[in-house]
Design a protein around this motif. Structure first.
Motif: not given
Length: 147
Positions: A43-50
């Motif tokens: 549903r969603a992707v959260f990446n610490s790099a962004t």
């Protein structure tokens, strides 16, 4: 990606779960997900790099919570006891820690899914908890006859 990943993602989706990926990873994560053809499962992707927030920072978990469907239960499945499991619990989210005791270990994602599915109706008026799942047993190498 772990061997059981696709099987478990699909099994949980069939049971009504939606997936949000929360990762401490490199900026190329979206490209990796596309190359593995798995991005559409989330549903969603959260990446610490962004996002600028690595787990266990509470803001990382807040972002995931905000992306979840309203009224749905959140549960973190992760292979890091501190960043994933303890971080989630500190933010009020139940966790399943799929352990990797050694670098070569493979997390038992099928057992984690069984726990999640068996707890589908857990009351929300209790403190968050962590379930711990040991890694898959390492299979012995095939026996080679000595001649």
């Amino acid at each position: 990606m772990y061997p059981q990943s696709l099987e478990v993602l699909d099994q949980l989706a069939a049971a009504g779960w939606q997936h949000i990926l929360l990762s401490n990873h490199v900026p190329e994560l979206p490209d990796l997900l596309d190359a593995l053809q798995v991005r559409s499962r989330f549903r969603a992707v959260f990446n610490s790099a962004t996002t600028g927030f690595e787990k266990p920072h509470p803001e990382a978990f807040r972002l995931a919570r905000a992306a979840a469907s309203p009224g749905h239960r959140l549960l973190m499945i992760g292979d890091n006891g501190q960043a994933d499991a303890a971080g989630a619990v500190r933010c009020g989210i139940d966790a399943i820690w799929v352990r990797r005791d050694r670098p070569a270990d493979t997390p038992d994602l099928v057992s984690a899914a069984r726990i999640l599915l068996s707890r589908a109706h857990t009351p929300s008026d209790r403190s968050p908890t962590t379930h711990e799942v040991p890694p898959l047993p390492i299979s012995a190498p095939a026996t080679v006859p000595v001649r």
